[in-house]
Design a protein around this motif. Sequence first.
Motif, PDB file in Angstrom:
ATOM      1  N   VAL A 254     -23.925   8.400  -2.359  1.00 28.40           N
ATOM      2  CA  VAL A 254     -22.596   9.146  -2.212  1.00 28.40           C
ATOM      3  C   VAL A 254     -23.051  10.303  -3.207  1.00 28.40           C
ATOM      4  O   VAL A 254     -23.035  10.325  -4.113  1.00 28.40           O
ATOM      5  N   ALA A 255     -22.844  11.663  -2.387  1.00 26.71           N
ATOM      6  CA  ALA A 255     -23.429  12.997  -3.195  1.00 26.71           C
ATOM      7  C   ALA A 255     -21.883  13.601  -3.597  1.00 26.71           C
ATOM      8  O   ALA A 255     -21.657  14.230  -4.561  1.00 26.71           O
ATOM      9  N   SER A 256     -20.821  13.109  -2.696  1.00 24.85           N
ATOM     10  CA  SER A 256     -19.659  14.043  -2.905  1.00 24.85           C
ATOM     11  C   SER A 256     -18.507  13.166  -2.528  1.00 24.85           C
ATOM     12  O   SER A 256     -18.765  12.575  -1.381  1.00 24.85           O
ATOM     13  N   ILE A 257     -17.224  13.132  -3.063  1.00 23.01           N
ATOM     14  CA  ILE A 257     -16.006  12.515  -2.463  1.00 23.01           C
ATOM     15  C   ILE A 257     -15.072  13.612  -2.510  1.00 23.01           C
ATOM     16  O   ILE A 257     -14.517  14.105  -3.647  1.00 23.01           O
ATOM     17  N   GLU A 258     -14.209  13.877  -1.532  1.00 23.41           N
ATOM     18  CA  GLU A 258     -13.237  14.661  -1.271  1.00 23.41           C
ATOM     19  C   GLU A 258     -11.808  13.843  -0.861  1.00 23.41           C
ATOM     20  O   GLU A 258     -11.941  13.227   0.304  1.00 23.41           O
ATOM     21  N   THR A 259     -10.861  14.106  -1.333  1.00 21.12           N
ATOM     22  CA  THR A 259      -9.515  13.264  -0.918  1.00 21.12           C
ATOM     23  C   THR A 259      -8.345  14.193  -0.840  1.00 21.12           C
ATOM     24  O   THR A 259      -8.206  15.038  -1.341  1.00 21.12           O
TER      25      THR A 259
ATOM     26  N   TRP B  74     -15.148  -3.408   1.487  1.00 20.29           N
ATOM     27  CA  TRP B  74     -13.849  -3.028   0.699  1.00 20.29           C
ATOM     28  C   TRP B  74     -12.661  -3.214   1.338  1.00 20.29           C
ATOM     29  O   TRP B  74     -12.248  -2.497   2.576  1.00 20.29           O
ATOM     30  N   ASP B  75     -11.648  -3.909   0.866  1.00 26.52           N
ATOM     31  CA  ASP B  75     -10.296  -4.002   1.613  1.00 26.52           C
ATOM     32  C   ASP B  75      -9.507  -2.818   1.471  1.00 26.52           C
ATOM     33  O   ASP B  75      -8.789  -2.781   2.474  1.00 26.52           O
ATOM     34  N   GLU B  76      -9.697  -1.967   0.632  1.00 22.92           N
ATOM     35  CA  GLU B  76      -8.798  -0.567   0.434  1.00 22.92           C
ATOM     36  C   GLU B  76      -9.350   0.059   1.950  1.00 22.92           C
ATOM     37  O   GLU B  76      -8.368   1.073   2.379  1.00 22.92           O
ATOM     38  N   VAL B  77     -10.301   0.126   2.555  1.00 27.98           N
ATOM     39  CA  VAL B  77     -10.869   0.767   3.786  1.00 27.98           C
ATOM     40  C   VAL B  77     -10.161   0.341   4.810  1.00 27.98           C
ATOM     41  O   VAL B  77     -10.529  -0.656   5.389  1.00 27.98           O
ATOM     42  N   ALA B  78      -8.939   1.168   5.503  1.00 25.13           N
ATOM     43  CA  ALA B  78      -8.595   0.870   6.720  1.00 25.13           C
ATOM     44  C   ALA B  78      -9.524   1.258   7.963  1.00 25.13           C
ATOM     45  O   ALA B  78      -9.620   0.355   8.826  1.00 25.13           O
ATOM     46  N   GLU B  79     -10.127   2.225   7.734  1.00 26.56           N
ATOM     47  CA  GLU B  79     -11.150   2.994   8.755  1.00 26.56           C
ATOM     48  C   GLU B  79     -12.094   3.754   8.425  1.00 26.56           C
ATOM     49  O   GLU B  79     -11.941   4.162   7.251  1.00 26.56           O
ATOM     50  N   CYS B  80     -13.205   3.499   8.879  1.00 21.58           N
ATOM     51  CA  CYS B  80     -14.263   4.469   8.534  1.00 21.58           C
ATOM     52  C   CYS B  80     -14.876   4.968   9.547  1.00 21.58           C
ATOM     53  O   CYS B  80     -15.402   4.247  10.716  1.00 21.58           O
ATOM     54  N   HIS B  81     -15.106   6.516   9.682  1.00 22.00           N
ATOM     55  CA  HIS B  81     -15.801   7.072  10.765  1.00 22.00           C
ATOM     56  C   HIS B  81     -16.814   7.871  10.355  1.00 22.00           C
ATOM     57  O   HIS B  81     -16.766   8.632   9.607  1.00 22.00           O
TER      58      HIS B  81
ATOM     59  N   TRP C 148       0.898  -1.219   0.128  1.00 22.13           N
ATOM     60  CA  TRP C 148       0.019   0.068  -0.035  1.00 22.13           C
ATOM     61  C   TRP C 148       0.875   1.280  -0.141  1.00 22.13           C
ATOM     62  O   TRP C 148       1.433   1.714   1.040  1.00 22.13           O
ATOM     63  N   ALA C 149       1.153   1.995  -1.282  1.00 26.44           N
ATOM     64  CA  ALA C 149       2.151   3.037  -1.073  1.00 26.44           C
ATOM     65  C   ALA C 149       1.372   4.313  -0.961  1.00 26.44           C
ATOM     66  O   ALA C 149       1.992   5.276  -0.599  1.00 26.44           O
ATOM     67  N   ILE C 150       0.033   4.231  -1.262  1.00 30.20           N
ATOM     68  CA  ILE C 150      -0.686   5.476  -0.996  1.00 30.20           C
ATOM     69  C   ILE C 150      -1.946   5.148   0.128  1.00 30.20           C
ATOM     70  O   ILE C 150      -2.401   4.511   0.208  1.00 30.20           O
ATOM     71  N   ARG C 151      -1.782   6.481   0.826  1.00 30.95           N
ATOM     72  CA  ARG C 151      -2.713   6.559   2.066  1.00 30.95           C
ATOM     73  C   ARG C 151      -3.524   7.701   1.831  1.00 30.95           C
ATOM     74  O   ARG C 151      -2.929   8.666   1.528  1.00 30.95           O
ATOM     75  N   ALA C 152      -4.884   7.669   1.959  1.00 30.06           N
ATOM     76  CA  ALA C 152      -5.663   8.986   1.718  1.00 30.06           C
ATOM     77  C   ALA C 152      -6.996   8.868   2.930  1.00 30.06           C
ATOM     78  O   ALA C 152      -7.266   8.119   3.267  1.00 30.06           O
ATOM     79  N   LEU C 153      -7.161  10.298   3.212  1.00 33.70           N
ATOM     80  CA  LEU C 153      -8.228  10.547   4.167  1.00 33.70           C
ATOM     81  C   LEU C 153      -9.306  11.038   2.990  1.00 33.70           C
ATOM     82  O   LEU C 153      -9.029  11.777   2.142  1.00 33.70           O
ATOM     83  N   VAL C 154     -10.492  10.301   2.881  1.00 29.32           N
ATOM     84  CA  VAL C 154     -11.751  10.568   2.045  1.00 29.32           C
ATOM     85  C   VAL C 154     -12.644  10.819   2.735  1.00 29.32           C
ATOM     86  O   VAL C 154     -13.466  10.277   3.671  1.00 29.32           O
TER      87      VAL C 154
ATOM     88  N   VAL D  30      -8.005   5.294   3.523  1.00 29.29           N
ATOM     89  CA  VAL D  30      -8.102   4.578   2.274  1.00 29.29           C
ATOM     90  C   VAL D  30      -6.535   4.063   2.011  1.00 29.29           C
ATOM     91  O   VAL D  30      -5.761   5.099   1.910  1.00 29.29           O
ATOM     92  N   LEU D  31      -6.344   2.945   1.579  1.00 27.50           N
ATOM     93  CA  LEU D  31      -5.055   2.318   1.193  1.00 27.50           C
ATOM     94  C   LEU D  31      -5.151   1.899  -0.013  1.00 27.50           C
ATOM     95  O   LEU D  31      -5.961   1.322  -0.677  1.00 27.50           O
ATOM     96  N   ALA D  32      -4.165   2.402  -0.973  1.00 26.72           N
ATOM     97  CA  ALA D  32      -4.205   1.970  -2.330  1.00 26.72           C
ATOM     98  C   ALA D  32      -2.398   1.466  -3.043  1.00 26.72           C
ATOM     99  O   ALA D  32      -1.643   2.240  -2.334  1.00 26.72           O
ATOM    100  N   ARG D  33      -2.426   0.963  -3.811  1.00 23.61           N
ATOM    101  CA  ARG D  33      -1.211   0.510  -4.240  1.00 23.61           C
ATOM    102  C   ARG D  33      -0.297   1.750  -5.074  1.00 23.61           C
ATOM    103  O   ARG D  33       0.999   1.702  -5.150  1.00 23.61           O
ATOM    104  N   GLY D  34      -1.406   2.446  -5.516  1.00 25.01           N
ATOM    105  CA  GLY D  34      -0.746   3.448  -6.390  1.00 25.01           C
ATOM    106  C   GLY D  34      -1.883   4.557  -6.814  1.00 25.01           C
ATOM    107  O   GLY D  34      -3.008   4.343  -6.415  1.00 25.01           O
ATOM    108  N   LEU D  35      -1.483   5.672  -7.485  1.00 25.06           N
ATOM    109  CA  LEU D  35      -2.845   6.536  -7.782  1.00 25.06           C
ATOM    110  C   LEU D  35      -3.583   5.901  -8.781  1.00 25.06           C
ATOM    111  O   LEU D  35      -4.829   6.193  -8.764  1.00 25.06           O
TER     112      LEU D  35
END
Length: 148
Positions: free
Chosen positions: A135-140, A94-101, A66-72, A113-118
């Motif tokens: 889902v109405a909007s997504i911001e990363t 979803w395996d990519e989601v490490a935490e959901c609050h 997991w090279a990419i870590r993001a707050l979504v 969210v964890l991802a292998r790359g962009l």
Amino acid sequence: MRQKLADAADRRILQVLQREGRISNAELAERVGLSASPCLRRVRRMEEAGIIQGYAARVDPAVEGWAIRALVIIRLSRQHEDEILMFEDAVRSWDEVAECHLVTGTPDYVLKVLARGLEDYEQFVKHKIARLKCVASIETSFIMSTVK
């Protein structure tokens, strides 16, 4: 009803265990100023009460690829029970989601969210999050480094 801490000694025990979950009881007792038996009784009481919910190893995400870590930040189109359940059920799968609050304020959810790359992150957004009608909007925001 949620169990409460007994006193300052319990707080000291928790502070040490949060930093060093694998510490021996003898070392823990010494650090918090108790003898070993009362320290162990306190730890066991807090485990049984659910105050201490478990012990885990923190693994470097890069070791797993997991090279990419993001707050979504996610906003739902409506906060109706059916949409909340739809979103939460999807996130759990979803395996990519490490935490959901679930949070207060303008966003409804914040995901780590964890991802292998962009490219993988883009596919995750396009093929998983964006396909949910609720889902109405997504911001990363991409995590550059972790300070604490």
